[in-house]
Structures are given as C-alpha cells and as structure tokens.
Design an enzyme around this catalytic site. Structure first.
Site, mmCIF file in Angstrom:
data_model
loop_
_atom_site.group_PDB
_atom_site.id
_atom_site.type_symbol
_atom_site.label_atom_id
_atom_site.label_comp_id
_atom_site.label_asym_id
_atom_site.label_seq_id
_atom_site.Cartn_x
_atom_site.Cartn_y
_atom_site.Cartn_z
ATOM 1 N N HIS A 167 -10.193 -4.792 20.810
ATOM 2 C CA HIS A 167 -9.539 -5.968 19.986
ATOM 3 C C HIS A 167 -8.020 -6.048 20.447
ATOM 4 C CE1 HIS A 167 -7.408 -2.669 18.042
ATOM 5 N NE2 HIS A 167 -8.708 -2.270 17.724
ATOM 6 N N ASN A 168 -7.374 -5.284 21.498
ATOM 7 C CA ASN A 168 -6.163 -5.502 22.087
ATOM 8 C C ASN A 168 -5.146 -5.619 21.029
ATOM 9 O OD1 ASN A 168 -7.679 -5.494 24.542
ATOM 10 N ND2 ASN A 168 -7.514 -7.913 24.627
ATOM 11 N N CYS A 169 -5.044 -4.877 19.940
ATOM 12 C CA CYS A 169 -4.030 -4.959 18.818
ATOM 13 C C CYS A 169 -4.002 -6.197 18.268
ATOM 14 C CB CYS A 169 -2.850 -4.305 19.529
ATOM 15 S SG CYS A 169 -2.855 -2.529 20.360
ATOM 16 N N ALA A 170 -4.945 -6.850 18.254
ATOM 17 C CA ALA A 170 -4.866 -8.312 17.545
ATOM 18 C C ALA A 170 -6.114 -8.657 16.722
ATOM 19 C CB ALA A 170 -4.716 -9.278 18.804
ATOM 20 N N GLN A 171 -6.495 -7.603 15.923
ATOM 21 C CA GLN A 171 -7.927 -7.808 15.062
ATOM 22 C C GLN A 171 -7.743 -9.273 14.409
ATOM 23 O OE1 GLN A 171 -7.493 -3.872 14.026
ATOM 24 N NE2 GLN A 171 -9.799 -3.892 14.211
#
Length: 217
Positions: A167-171
């Site tokens: 999620h690349n710290c962008a949920q």
C-alpha cells in the site's frame, strides 16, 4: 497548523519552502541519497516556537535545579543529547551532490523517464496505471489484472528489477482508487530509458507466467 510531508518531493522537484505557505515541512534524508536515520523539520519561527521538547538530554537546557528547568533557544531545545552529526554531515553532502548535478536538470530528466515508463507500461496487457494526475513525480504505480503485486515484484526481483509492492504508506489513496495494493516503478536520474524498457519487458513476462500458473489451478 499545516504540516507537509515532503519526503517524496525533495529529490524530485525544486521546492521553495517560503512559497508553500505551510507551517511545517518534514523530509527524510534517505529519499535524497543520504543515509537512514536523518531528516529535517523546517518551519516558521512562530510555528517552531510552539513546539515543546519531546526528548530530553544535553545541550537543550539553559539551567537545571531541583525546582526548575529552563530550555535553550531554538533549535537546541528540540535537539536533545548528542546529535546525529554523522547523519547530518551525510545529508549535507547529499544536498551538495544533488545541487551540483542541478535540481532542475534532475527534475526534468526524471519527468522524461516517468513519462516514458507510463508509455511502455501502458502497452502491457491488463496493466492499469494508478491515477491520472497532471504531473507525476518520480514514480508510476500500477496493478495488473489477476496478478498480485507482491507475486509480480518477487518474480522480477530475480531478474534484477527492484519494484515496491503493497500500500506504499498511502492506504487512504488506494482505498479511493479502489484497490489495496499496487506495484511501483520509481525511475531515478541514474536510470535510462533502456533500463525502463527492460523493466517493462520483465513485468510483462512475469505477469504472463503468473496468469498461466493461475489458470492451471
């Protein structure tokens, strides 16, 4: 108060902090080719004066008695104990290196690489590039039908291509886009269009292998 996380933009673009109109800007060194464990918090004088110490140690105090402790002026009172001076020197060296290369030149070249990546990835069957911003900086996130990003990234890692999955710290953003996980290609100024073409070919190859394996189940 407005706090801006600038970790992803500081190396990919030229930022004038004074023109942003924010109270605080934070960024990390490892995104700027420095080491890990170092970063910076910038802010207006009024905003920084509002911050109370959260860690305690040497050089942050003016006077200490049994009854009273007074704090030093900024920035000392927010920098407790022995500073990470090795990391700070490395961050300074990284900033000098990037400035010597030319921040504008880096941003322009990386924009070319990202646009090239969008073009070649868009030709892969079943691949969907996440979002359609007016400007992309430093990365291209995508999903592929019937292929989990983790499986894809694991396969092409063995071929010498490093992608990020998850999620690349962008949920919240991924929720808005209707997915929970993406793969991410992050071209940098030391990459070439030839390398991006190779990465795209390996992504296509791995996706076909994974779909074939899924169909046999």
């Amino acid at each position: 108060l407005f706090v801006l996380d600038g970790a992803q933009i500081m190396r990919h673009g030229v930022v004038d902090i004074a023109d942003l109109g924010v109270d605080y800007l934070a960024f990390s060194g490892h995104k700027m080719m420095a080491g890990t464990g170092i970063g910076a918090l910038c802010g207006t004088r009024d905003a920084l004066e509002m911050l109370a110490p959260r860690d305690f140690g040497g050089e942050m105090v003016g006077k200490v008695t049994q009854a009273l402790t007074t704090w030093e002026e900024l920035p000392l009172r927010l920098e407790a104990g022995t500073p990470n001076y090795v990391g700070a020197i490395a961050l300074g060296a990284a900033c000098d290196y990037l400035c010597a290369l030319g921040r504008e030149e880096i941003a322009a070249y990386e924009s070319e690489l990202v646009n090239h990546a969008v073009g070649v990835l868009g030709k892969i069957e079943g691949l969907h590039i996440a979002g359609s911003p007016r400007e992309r900086a430093g990365l291209v996130s995508f999903t592929i039908d019937d292929v989990h990003p983790l499986d894809l990234c694991t396969l092409i890692d063995a071929r010498g291509v490093a992608l990020r999955s998850g999620h690349n710290c962008a949920q919240p953003v991924l929720d808005w886009l209707g997915t929970s996980s993406v793969a991410r290609l992050s071209p940098a100024f030391y990459n070439t269009t030839v390398e991006i073409d190779f990465a795209a070919s390996q992504i296509d190859r791995a996706a076909q292998m994974l779909r074939a394996a899924r169909s046999r189940k």
